[in-house]
Structures are given as C-alpha cells and as structure tokens.
Design a protein around this motif. Structure first.
Motif, PDB file in Angstrom:
ATOM      1  N   GLN A 111      95.464  52.738 -40.784  1.00 14.07           N
ATOM      2  CA  GLN A 111      94.416  53.691 -41.138  1.00 14.07           C
ATOM      3  C   GLN A 111      93.672  53.129 -42.346  1.00 14.07           C
ATOM      4  OE1 GLN A 111      95.302  57.949 -40.531  1.00 14.07           O
ATOM      5  NE2 GLN A 111      97.418  57.320 -40.177  1.00 14.07           N
ATOM      6  N   LEU A 112      92.491  52.599 -42.084  1.00 13.43           N
ATOM      7  CA  LEU A 112      91.733  51.838 -43.068  1.00 13.43           C
ATOM      8  C   LEU A 112      90.505  52.622 -43.521  1.00 13.43           C
ATOM      9  CD1 LEU A 112      91.796  48.446 -41.124  1.00 13.43           C
ATOM     10  CD2 LEU A 112      93.376  49.186 -42.913  1.00 13.43           C
ATOM     11  N   ALA A 113      90.202  52.521 -44.803  1.00 16.42           N
ATOM     12  CA  ALA A 113      89.019  53.197 -45.351  1.00 16.42           C
ATOM     13  C   ALA A 113      87.791  52.327 -45.124  1.00 16.42           C
ATOM     14  CB  ALA A 113      89.208  53.459 -46.835  1.00 16.42           C
ATOM     15  N   ALA A 114      86.740  52.930 -44.578  1.00 17.74           N
ATOM     16  CA  ALA A 114      85.530  52.175 -44.286  1.00 17.74           C
ATOM     17  C   ALA A 114      84.879  51.643 -45.554  1.00 17.74           C
ATOM     18  CB  ALA A 114      84.543  53.051 -43.514  1.00 17.74           C
ATOM     19  N   ASP A 115      84.927  52.413 -46.633  1.00 18.25           N
ATOM     20  CA  ASP A 115      84.218  51.984 -47.845  1.00 18.25           C
ATOM     21  C   ASP A 115      84.925  50.843 -48.567  1.00 18.25           C
ATOM     22  OD1 ASP A 115      86.366  53.410 -48.795  1.00 18.25           O
ATOM     23  OD2 ASP A 115      85.196  54.857 -49.952  1.00 18.25           O
ATOM     24  N   GLY A 116      86.176  50.591 -48.247  1.00 16.44           N
ATOM     25  CA  GLY A 116      86.895  49.479 -48.858  1.00 16.44           C
ATOM     26  C   GLY A 116      87.031  48.273 -47.956  1.00 16.44           C
ATOM     27  N   TRP A 117      86.487  48.375 -46.735  1.00 15.73           N
ATOM     28  CA  TRP A 117      86.657  47.306 -45.745  1.00 15.73           C
ATOM     29  C   TRP A 117      85.702  46.148 -46.030  1.00 15.73           C
ATOM     30  CZ3 TRP A 117      83.084  45.325 -42.266  1.00 15.73           C
ATOM     31  CH2 TRP A 117      83.613  44.477 -41.273  1.00 15.73           C
ATOM     32  N   GLY A 253      90.119  50.744 -33.506  1.00 16.47           N
ATOM     33  CA  GLY A 253      89.632  49.628 -34.294  1.00 16.47           C
ATOM     34  C   GLY A 253      88.903  49.946 -35.581  1.00 16.47           C
ATOM     35  N   HIS A 254      88.884  51.205 -36.007  1.00 14.64           N
ATOM     36  CA  HIS A 254      88.161  51.584 -37.228  1.00 14.64           C
ATOM     37  C   HIS A 254      88.567  50.703 -38.407  1.00 14.64           C
ATOM     38  CE1 HIS A 254      86.170  54.280 -40.084  1.00 14.64           C
ATOM     39  NE2 HIS A 254      87.216  54.105 -40.867  1.00 14.64           N
ATOM     40  N   PRO A 255      87.600  50.205 -39.170  1.00 11.43           N
ATOM     41  CA  PRO A 255      86.167  50.525 -39.089  1.00 11.43           C
ATOM     42  C   PRO A 255      85.347  49.594 -38.197  1.00 11.43           C
ATOM     43  CG  PRO A 255      86.632  49.410 -41.147  1.00 11.43           C
ATOM     44  CD  PRO A 255      87.954  49.579 -40.452  1.00 11.43           C
ATOM     45  N   VAL A 256      85.852  48.382 -37.883  1.00 10.04           N
ATOM     46  CA  VAL A 256      85.097  47.423 -37.065  1.00 10.04           C
ATOM     47  C   VAL A 256      86.059  46.690 -36.144  1.00 10.04           C
ATOM     48  CG1 VAL A 256      83.601  45.382 -37.075  1.00 10.04           C
ATOM     49  CG2 VAL A 256      83.340  47.108 -38.868  1.00 10.04           C
ATOM     50  N   ARG A 257      85.636  46.510 -34.932  1.00  8.89           N
ATOM     51  CA  ARG A 257      86.416  45.741 -33.965  1.00  8.89           C
ATOM     52  C   ARG A 257      85.513  44.747 -33.247  1.00  8.89           C
ATOM     53  NH1 ARG A 257      88.826  48.792 -29.020  1.00  8.89           N
ATOM     54  NH2 ARG A 257      89.231  46.630 -28.434  1.00  8.89           N
ATOM     55  N   VAL A 258      86.144  43.796 -32.584  1.00 10.59           N
ATOM     56  CA  VAL A 258      85.439  42.861 -31.716  1.00 10.59           C
ATOM     57  C   VAL A 258      85.410  43.448 -30.311  1.00 10.59           C
ATOM     58  CG1 VAL A 258      85.399  40.496 -30.819  1.00 10.59           C
ATOM     59  CG2 VAL A 258      86.272  40.943 -33.129  1.00 10.59           C
ATOM     60  N   VAL A 259      84.293  43.322 -29.624  1.00 11.19           N
ATOM     61  CA  VAL A 259      84.193  43.682 -28.210  1.00 11.19           C
ATOM     62  C   VAL A 259      83.668  42.467 -27.469  1.00 11.19           C
ATOM     63  CG1 VAL A 259      83.098  45.165 -26.484  1.00 11.19           C
ATOM     64  CG2 VAL A 259      83.833  46.141 -28.672  1.00 11.19           C
ATOM     65  N   VAL A 260      84.483  41.953 -26.546  1.00 14.34           N
ATOM     66  CA  VAL A 260      84.142  40.765 -25.765  1.00 14.34           C
ATOM     67  C   VAL A 260      83.961  41.211 -24.322  1.00 14.34           C
ATOM     68  CG1 VAL A 260      84.799  38.412 -25.146  1.00 14.34           C
ATOM     69  CG2 VAL A 260      85.526  39.367 -27.347  1.00 14.34           C
ATOM     70  N   PRO A 261      82.748  41.523 -23.901  1.00  9.29           N
ATOM     71  CA  PRO A 261      82.534  42.082 -22.562  1.00  9.29           C
ATOM     72  C   PRO A 261      83.073  41.189 -21.460  1.00  9.29           C
ATOM     73  CG  PRO A 261      80.558  42.336 -23.892  1.00  9.29           C
ATOM     74  CD  PRO A 261      81.495  41.435 -24.662  1.00  9.29           C
ATOM     75  N   SER A 262      83.707  41.831 -20.494  1.00  9.06           N
ATOM     76  CA  SER A 262      84.200  41.198 -19.256  1.00  9.06           C
ATOM     77  C   SER A 262      85.450  40.350 -19.436  1.00  9.06           C
ATOM     78  CB  SER A 262      83.111  40.337 -18.587  1.00  9.06           C
ATOM     79  OG  SER A 262      81.995  41.117 -18.251  1.00  9.06           O
ATOM     80  N   TRP A 263      85.869  40.077 -20.667  1.00 11.86           N
ATOM     81  CA  TRP A 263      87.067  39.270 -20.900  1.00 11.86           C
ATOM     82  C   TRP A 263      88.285  40.170 -21.050  1.00 11.86           C
ATOM     83  CZ3 TRP A 263      87.085  34.077 -23.862  1.00 11.86           C
ATOM     84  CH2 TRP A 263      86.130  33.219 -23.313  1.00 11.86           C
ATOM     85  N   ILE A 264      89.457  39.570 -20.942  1.00 13.41           N
ATOM     86  CA  ILE A 264      90.695  40.326 -21.088  1.00 13.41           C
ATOM     87  C   ILE A 264      90.759  40.984 -22.461  1.00 13.41           C
ATOM     88  CG2 ILE A 264      91.940  38.934 -19.391  1.00 13.41           C
ATOM     89  CD1 ILE A 264      93.251  37.441 -21.737  1.00 13.41           C
ATOM     90  N   GLY A 265      91.445  42.123 -22.525  1.00 13.53           N
ATOM     91  CA  GLY A 265      91.397  42.961 -23.707  1.00 13.53           C
ATOM     92  C   GLY A 265      91.866  42.307 -24.986  1.00 13.53           C
ATOM     93  N   ILE A 266      92.799  41.352 -24.918  1.00 11.53           N
ATOM     94  CA  ILE A 266      93.313  40.729 -26.134  1.00 11.53           C
ATOM     95  C   ILE A 266      92.206  40.027 -26.908  1.00 11.53           C
ATOM     96  CG2 ILE A 266      93.948  38.611 -24.891  1.00 11.53           C
ATOM     97  CD1 ILE A 266      95.762  40.192 -27.936  1.00 11.53           C
ATOM     98  N   ALA A 267      91.125  39.635 -26.243  1.00 12.08           N
ATOM     99  CA  ALA A 267      90.021  38.981 -26.942  1.00 12.08           C
ATOM    100  C   ALA A 267      89.265  39.949 -27.841  1.00 12.08           C
ATOM    101  CB  ALA A 267      89.059  38.354 -25.926  1.00 12.08           C
ATOM    102  N   SER A 268      89.316  41.249 -27.534  1.00  5.99           N
ATOM    103  CA  SER A 268      88.569  42.264 -28.285  1.00  5.99           C
ATOM    104  C   SER A 268      89.426  42.767 -29.447  1.00  5.99           C
ATOM    105  CB  SER A 268      88.148  43.400 -27.360  1.00  5.99           C
ATOM    106  OG  SER A 268      87.210  42.957 -26.404  1.00  5.99           O
ATOM    107  N   ILE A 269      89.590  41.937 -30.443  1.00  6.45           N
ATOM    108  CA  ILE A 269      90.477  42.212 -31.575  1.00  6.45           C
ATOM    109  C   ILE A 269      90.059  43.492 -32.304  1.00  6.45           C
ATOM    110  CG2 ILE A 269      91.291  41.333 -33.804  1.00  6.45           C
ATOM    111  CD1 ILE A 269      92.465  39.808 -31.455  1.00  6.45           C
ATOM    112  N   LYS A 270      91.017  44.388 -32.520  1.00  7.41           N
ATOM    113  CA  LYS A 270      90.768  45.616 -33.266  1.00  7.41           C
ATOM    114  C   LYS A 270      90.996  45.386 -34.762  1.00  7.41           C
ATOM    115  CE  LYS A 270      93.651  48.241 -30.788  1.00  7.41           C
ATOM    116  NZ  LYS A 270      94.296  49.483 -30.266  1.00  7.41           N
ATOM    117  N   TRP A 271      90.381  46.247 -35.580  1.00  6.33           N
ATOM    118  CA  TRP A 271      90.561  46.235 -37.043  1.00  6.33           C
ATOM    119  C   TRP A 271      90.311  44.835 -37.616  1.00  6.33           C
ATOM    120  CZ3 TRP A 271      95.291  47.397 -34.226  1.00  6.33           C
ATOM    121  CH2 TRP A 271      95.355  48.719 -33.770  1.00  6.33           C
ATOM    122  N   VAL A 272      89.249  44.203 -37.160  1.00  7.61           N
ATOM    123  CA  VAL A 272      89.016  42.817 -37.553  1.00  7.61           C
ATOM    124  C   VAL A 272      88.834  42.730 -39.065  1.00  7.61           C
ATOM    125  CG1 VAL A 272      86.514  42.966 -37.105  1.00  7.61           C
ATOM    126  CG2 VAL A 272      87.653  40.740 -37.082  1.00  7.61           C
ATOM    127  N   GLY A 273      89.505  41.755 -39.671  1.00 11.49           N
ATOM    128  CA  GLY A 273      89.440  41.577 -41.114  1.00 11.49           C
ATOM    129  C   GLY A 273      88.922  40.227 -41.535  1.00 11.49           C
TER     130      GLY A 273
END
Length: 422
Positions: A111-117, A253-273
């Motif tokens: 659970q990440l704060a958007a203003d500190g990301w 993925g809050h506040p930001v995640r990767v979305v890689v259309p059409s590729w397997i889900g592992i490519a769409s990294i959540k909570w990217v830092g």
C-alpha cells in the motif's frame, strides 16, 4: 534520432542475449548459474563460460495479502492470488470493474502513497545518469488511454489436467485469470526519451515495489522484474496510473503499473518503482526459470521467453450448470487473442458434432476481448458438453488440444464445458 531495434524475433533476441552473457557482456541478476548453463548448452553456446557467480541470498518469505474484498460469488482465492469466477463477468460489460478484476500477486499487495512515489529510470542504456519521475511529472506528459486485457500466462492451467490428463505445476487457474480495463497513463517510450534513451539500448526491465519473492526452498529471487526488448517498450507499452477512469487500486498496481498489451501478464509489472535501461541483454528468473515452455516436445533449454498471449474463448456459465430442458437459453461468453482481433466464434452444443456461429457483441480489436452470444433449446435431459471455438484475424483457430508443457502455460485448446440438462 533513429534507434536500432532488437532482432526481429524473440528467439533471435534470446540467442543473442546468451552469446553476450557467455562473453561477459550481459547480466543475469538473480538467475541461477545452472539455468543459464542449461540454456547455453542447448543452444550450442557453452564455451568460455564465466567462472564467477554470486548465489542469491535467502530471506524469510513475506506473508501474502490482498487488500480488496473477495466475495465468494466473484472470486476463488488461490494462495496469494484471487481468480475471477468467469460467470461473474456476465453482467459487467465490456470492461472489468476493479471489484471483479483478478489478482496475481507473488507476495502481498503493498500500500503505497502516491505523493511519495518516484520512478527511477537508470542504466547504461541512457545518455546520462539516473532520472527520477514523480506522479506529477508523469501527469505533465501527454496521456494515452487504451483498452486492453491483462491475462496470466497460466490462465487455463488446470485444464491440462482436467481435460487432457496431464500433470503441471503452478496455480490451478481455471479461466478467470484475465480482466480487461481502460488504462490511462503515459507511453513508456515518452518516459524513456525524457530520461535520455541512448542509441545502444537493447533491453528495458521494469521492477516492482512489492516485497522480494522467496521460493518454497528459501531462495530469494528479489523483486519481480522481467526485461522487455526495446522494440516492444517503444511500441504500445503504457505506464498506467488510472484503471477505468479511477486511480489504480492497490491490488492492481497503485500508484503506477506497466501495461504491455497482448503479452503475458508477468510483463505488466505492478507497483513499478524503477526501470533499468540496458545496453546489454538482461535476464531475470521470470524469463529463464519461469515463462518458458519446458517438457516433452520443447527444446531441452525451454522455448524462447513467452511474449504474446494465445487464443481462448470461454462461456460465462458455471461449471456443471443446470439448464432446464425445453427452455430457450441465451448462452454468453468472451473470446480473445494476443495475436490479432477475434474474427469469429463458433459454438457447439452437442460435444463438437456440429457447430454454428455465435453473434459477436463488440467490435473486434487487437488486444481486446469480444463478448459473444448464442441461443440453445436443449431437449434431452442429462449431461451435455458445450464448446466455443474462436478464430482470430490471422486465421488461427483454437485447436482440440494444447501441447503439454510442465508449467502449464498458454492453454489454448477448445474448452469442453460440462452442463446438466434437467
């Protein structure tokens, strides 16, 4: 400035990665030495292997946890994950609300704060040093909105056993490890260029801010990360901060995640830092140990790392649903493909003896599923088998069986959906 693209296929790119690793020109943080030796030997590249390797450290596993409510009529919990009951999608419309979207976690939702990301973009594939972006910085860049499905590579895994009698490892998903949303964010390409993308960059590796993933035997693989070839990173990949018009929920993925259309889900990294941009090929456990095809019929080193999703279709109907004889039933479902738009769906209500076209209820688009419907008035009581078979715009049609692989990825066979006519 024109940037060079990686090799035209992922298999070519993978072979080039191996050659560069063997020459000491690539890094493989968190990947076991035995796995790269296996890959290299099978590819005929086993000479001049570097002699020094640092084993990953072991740490205690993090307790799993999902933030949102998981009502029994919508979800089936599966360890650290939650699978959507496919029948629960019947009234959700074309987009999957966050309340119904499946959860795939390796550890627990942070659970990440958007203003500190902050997002750090770094690596020797940049022209300068590391560059940091706040959420406000991303909002100042041109925004892009795209509807796309995200699907786990293991979606349908249990059907290898249930339908084909084959044992596989991994989470026993049925067909509900998929959801489609309208994602809003910025193009990864724009962020990379703002950070100073160099001409010699070849790989881009996003990494999440969730806890380190520790295997059952205590091996710490670090935080979830998987490299993308530069060509894909510059194509249609998003850094998304909204889902269906709202800020990303924590589990998605809050506040930001990767979305890689059409590729397997592992490519769409959540909570990217952070995102590493590299002038040398990159490896992680998520493109060596996992997310390749292993087993009979596949190369000893496994297939090339999996990229695009496969072709599927499913009924929005409970397994073994009771249906009244002599009554006209409206059967609904969804079909999707990672390669192209779905062109048609055919349905059989007699176990595959005869087929008829279903009505597509959405405009077919690449990277997006379509809803479909048909009607059926069963007469005889007893068990029956329904089948739905999708065909995409490339001409590919779902096969009767999927070649076995030990980790149960990319099940794409026509699903035999049992019902009981009463």
């Amino acid at each position: 400035m024109t940037l060079p693209h990686p090799s035209p296929t992922e298999a070519d790119h993978d072979r080039r990665r191996l050659r560069q690793w063997l020459a000491g020109q690539a890094r493989a943080d968190g990947v076991a030495r035995r796995d790269l030796l296996r890959l290299a030997a099978a590819a005929g590249l086993a000479a001049a292997v570097p002699g020094v390797w640092s084993a990953p450290r072991a740490h205690a596993a993090t307790a799993p946890g999902i933030v949102k409510a998981l009502p029994a009529e919508v979800f089936t919990p599966r360890g650290t994950n939650a699978e959507t009951r496919f029948e629960a999608l019947a009234e959700t419309g074309h987009l999957t609300p966050a309340s119904h979207f499946f959860v795939r976690n390796h550890t627990a939702t942070p659970q990440l704060a958007a203003d500190g990301w902050k997002l750090t973009v770094w690596g020797d594939g940049l022209t300068g040093g590391p560059r940091e972006f706040t959420l406000a910085d991303l909002h100042r860049l041109p925004s892009t909105t795209r509807s796309a499905f995200v699907e786990c590579a293991g979606n349908g895994r249990s059907l290898f056993t249930v339908q084909q009698g084959q044992q596989v490892s991994g989470t026993a998903w049925t067909l509900g490890a998929i959801g489609q949303a309208r994602w809003r964010g910025v193009r990864l390409a724009d962020v990379l260029r703002e950070a100073g993308l160099a001409r010699n960059a070849v790989d881009v590796m996003p990494r999440g801010l969730d806890s380190d993933y520790v295997t059952a035997d205590g091996t710490n693989l670090g935080r979830v990360r998987r490299p993308l070839p530069l060509a894909k990173a510059l194509d249609d990949v998003l850094l998304a901060y909204e889902m269906n018009g709202e800020p990303l929920p924590a589990d998605h993925g809050h506040p930001v995640r990767v979305v890689v259309p059409s590729w397997i889900g592992i490519a769409s990294i959540k909570w990217v830092g952070d995102i590493e941009v590299s002038a040398t090929p990159l490896y992680s456990p998520w493109n060596t140990d996992f997310y390749r095809l292993f087993g009979p019929g596949h190369p000893p080193e496994g297939s090339a790392p999996l990229t695009r999703q496969t072709l599927k279709s499913a009924f929005e109907l409970p397994w073994n649903a009771p249906l009244a004889a002599g009554t006209r039933h409206r059967l609904t479902g969804r079909a999707w493909s990672g390669a192209a738009a779905v062109a048609r769906v055919d349905v059989s209500t007699d176990g595959g003896a005869t087929w008829h076209p279903a009505r597509l209820r959405d405009e077919p688009r690449r990277g997006s599923w379509v809803r479909w419907s048909t009607t059926w008035r069963p007469r005889a009581t007893g068990p029956a088998t329904l089948l739905a078979r999708a065909t995409d715009a490339t001409g590919r049609t779902q096969p009767p069986t999927t070649p076995h692989n030990t980790q149960g990825y990319l099940f794409d066979a026509v699903v035999r959906h049992p019902v009981t006519v009463v």
